[in-house]
Design an enzyme around this catalytic site. Structure first.
Site, PDB file in Angstrom:
ATOM      1  N   ALA A  99       0.949  -9.609   0.744  1.00 36.30           N
ATOM      2  CA  ALA A  99       0.612  -8.329   0.131  1.00 36.30           C
ATOM      3  C   ALA A  99      -0.449  -8.501  -0.939  1.00 36.30           C
ATOM      4  O   ALA A  99      -0.498  -9.509  -1.634  1.00 36.30           O
ATOM      5  CB  ALA A  99       1.863  -7.691  -0.476  1.00 36.30           C
ATOM      6  N   CYS A 100      -1.315  -7.497  -1.030  1.00 36.31           N
ATOM      7  CA  CYS A 100      -2.289  -7.461  -2.123  1.00 36.31           C
ATOM      8  C   CYS A 100      -2.512  -6.013  -2.505  1.00 36.31           C
ATOM      9  O   CYS A 100      -1.822  -5.112  -2.012  1.00 36.31           O
ATOM     10  CB  CYS A 100      -3.597  -8.150  -1.730  1.00 36.31           C
ATOM     11  SG  CYS A 100      -4.541  -7.310  -0.440  1.00 36.31           S
ATOM     12  N   ASP A 101      -3.464  -5.786  -3.371  1.00 37.01           N
ATOM     13  CA  ASP A 101      -3.677  -4.461  -3.929  1.00 37.01           C
ATOM     14  C   ASP A 101      -3.991  -3.428  -2.858  1.00 37.01           C
ATOM     15  O   ASP A 101      -3.408  -2.353  -2.818  1.00 37.01           O
ATOM     16  CB  ASP A 101      -4.816  -4.536  -4.950  1.00 37.01           C
ATOM     17  CG  ASP A 101      -4.996  -3.244  -5.716  1.00 37.01           C
ATOM     18  OD1 ASP A 101      -3.974  -2.617  -6.035  1.00 37.01           O
ATOM     19  OD2 ASP A 101      -6.137  -2.872  -5.989  1.00 37.01           O
ATOM     20  N   LEU A 155      -5.796  -5.306   2.431  1.00 36.31           N
ATOM     21  CA  LEU A 155      -6.849  -5.889   3.262  1.00 36.31           C
ATOM     22  C   LEU A 155      -7.387  -7.111   2.527  1.00 36.31           C
ATOM     23  O   LEU A 155      -6.764  -7.622   1.625  1.00 36.31           O
ATOM     24  CB  LEU A 155      -7.955  -4.854   3.511  1.00 36.31           C
ATOM     25  CG  LEU A 155      -7.514  -3.593   4.254  1.00 36.31           C
ATOM     26  CD1 LEU A 155      -8.623  -2.555   4.209  1.00 36.31           C
ATOM     27  CD2 LEU A 155      -7.168  -3.908   5.697  1.00 36.31           C
ATOM     28  N   SER A 191      -5.128 -10.550   1.315  1.00 37.92           N
ATOM     29  CA  SER A 191      -3.842 -10.665   1.999  1.00 37.92           C
ATOM     30  C   SER A 191      -4.035 -10.861   3.502  1.00 37.92           C
ATOM     31  O   SER A 191      -3.278 -11.588   4.148  1.00 37.92           O
ATOM     32  CB  SER A 191      -2.967  -9.438   1.731  1.00 37.92           C
ATOM     33  OG  SER A 191      -3.577  -8.269   2.229  1.00 37.92           O
TER      34      SER A 191
END
Length: 484
Positions: A398-400, A403, A406
């Site tokens: 997961a990231c902000d 895309l 992550s």
């Protein structure tokens, strides 16, 4: 297995701002293709374009006035209230558009989610109260009536408020441009980026302003003030030549992904590892903006991702020299400043690693003391999984924005699992808030860990510094291999 705290964990202001930035990003990213299409249309057919065409140019105005804001409102409404929310958000947005003389990007990003929230609350209110056979009538007329009221409210109230706010921000930033102080924005942009707040400033401020200016003059410098890949390239080059062992080994690969792939998150850990290098990033960002100003250049749309290829693809006719010069100057300045900082550093990597391990050990001792007193407290998520490989079926990176970093991390880790003949584990990338509830392990950058804990308090979380080559990822892989 999971992080447990007494009481509800407190969310920092940064985590909340990150979440807000992620929300904005998820409204914009699905529609980036439409923005690029409009940028290409503008670059080609306006009077100063590559092949001016008065007939085809007539598409430019309606596309930016109607198409792009409606897409944003539709996406924002759907994110909050599903398909019914998408319809409500779009209805509300048309009131904004018709009642204003400026492109309503900011307004669409407000009214879309609001429309979704409104219909979601209404549906919750009447849940299980609709007589059998009247479901379709109620559903259709509820959107019709509420949408009608929202459309009027947008036209009469929200639109004028957005126009005033937009004018205030525009005047403030145009004043910086007029006085030559626009490079000072790097004092905000660069620290915000490495704290994963880049989406807030780009999607929320610079891109809407840039689109407005592009409609008037065919290009905008606002698209370049925070997205320039030059400062990050200079930083990574400095670490390649003058960094310590691990950083020096990792930097060359990060250069390719950052500069060519446009995933800027790859250089964030290098700055966080040695925070004083932010001075190099600020200097690089300032010099890049000054160069863009000197040449009077800009882009026709927001480069997403911020790759050099995206930069060149969105550069209008006559701007290539200035755009390339701005990226090059930013790279050189960032490289020189960061190199001086790294060469002046007398510490060794071993000392740094020992200090890092010692701090983790002290934190563990503190947690143990709390646990022995009857209160289990964890300030950070677990670094190695308590689950065995046979219990793990889904790992979510997961990231902000869900895309970029992550996606890269998930792809790389999936390949490593395949090499280890572990085929039953699903590895995918998501925005933090979109990680499925049945995920067994969430892998997230440590700066986003609080946000991940707040959204998924019952899921095991592995924190990392680097989405590709990180010790905790290696430990996770080793643990899964041993248990297989």
């Amino acid at each position: 297995m999971q992080s447990v705290q007494s009481g509800k964990p407190k969310s920092s202001n940064r985590a909340k701002v990150q979440a807000f930035g992620g929300f904005l990003t998820n409204m914009v990213l699905p529609n980036i293709g439409a923005f690029i299409a409009w940028g290409i249309l503008t670059a080609l057919f306006i009077p100063t374009g590559w092949i001016p065409n008065e007939n085809l140019e007539t598409i430019v105005g309606p596309a930016i006035t109607f198409l792009l804001p409606l897409l944003l409102a539709h996406t924002g409404g759907k994110m909050v209230g599903g398909q019914r929310g998408a319809v409500m958000g779009t209805i509300g947005a048309i009131g904004l558009i018709v009642g204003s003389e400026i492109p309503m990007f900011l307004g669409a990003m407000v009214i879309g989610p609001f429309g979704g929230w409104l219909i979601k609350k209404f549906d919750k209110l009447i849940e299980d109260k609709i007589p059998a056979g009247f479901e379709m009538v109620v559903n259709n007329f509820s959107i019709g009536i509420l949408g009608f009221l929202l459309m009027l409210f947008s036209f009469l109230v929200i639109g004028p408020i957005i126009v005033v706010a937009n004018n205030f921000v525009t005047v403030a930033i145009e004043a910086l441009v007029a006085t030559g102080f626009l490079p000072l924005l790097s004092l905000i942009n660069e620290p915000a980026k490495v704290l994963f707040l880049n989406n807030v400033i780009d999607q929320g401020i610079y891109y809407p302003l840039g689109l407005q200016e592009t409609l008037q003059v065919g290009q905008s410098i606002y698209f370049t003030v925070a997205s320039n890949p030059g400062p990050g390239l200079g930083l990574l080059l400095a670490f390649t030549f003058f960094g310590k062992r691990t950083a020096r080994r990792t930097a060359p690969g990060a250069i390719i992904i950052h500069f060519l792939g446009g995933i800027h998150e790859l250089y964030f850990p290098f700055v966080l590892m040695k925070p004083i290098t932010i001075l190099g990033m600020i200097a690089g960002g300032m010099s890049g903006i000054m160069t863009f100003q000197l040449f009077g250049v800009g882009l026709v749309a927001g480069p997403s991702p911020g790759s050099i290829f995206a930069y060149l693809a969105l550069t209008p006719r006559g701007n290539f020299l200035g755009i390339i010069a701005g990226v090059t100057v930013a790279t050189i300045v960032s490289f020189l400043v960061t190199s001086v900082i790294l060469k002046a550093d007398r510490t060794t990597e071993d000392v740094f690693e020992e200090s890092f391990e010692k701090s983790k050990s002290m934190k563990s001792e503190g947690k143990a003391a709390f646990a022995s007193a009857g209160t289990a407290v964890s300030e950070t998520p677990s670094e190695t999984p308590a689950l065995s490989a046979k219990q793990v079926n889904k790992i979510s990176f997961a990231c902000d924005a869900g895309l970029g970093s992550s996606a890269l991390g998930a792809t790389t880790f999936k390949k490593r699992l395949q090499k280890a003949n572990i085929d039953h584990i699903e590895v995918k990338n998501y925005r933090i808030e979109d990680v499925p509830k049945d995920a067994d392990i969430i892998v997230v950058h440590k700066n986003l860990s609080e946000r991940a804990r707040r959204t998924h308090p019952d899921t095991e979380i592995v924190t990392i510094d680097n989405y590709i080559d990180d010790d905790n990822l290696k430990k996770l892989l080793t643990t899964l291999e041993e248990d297989e």
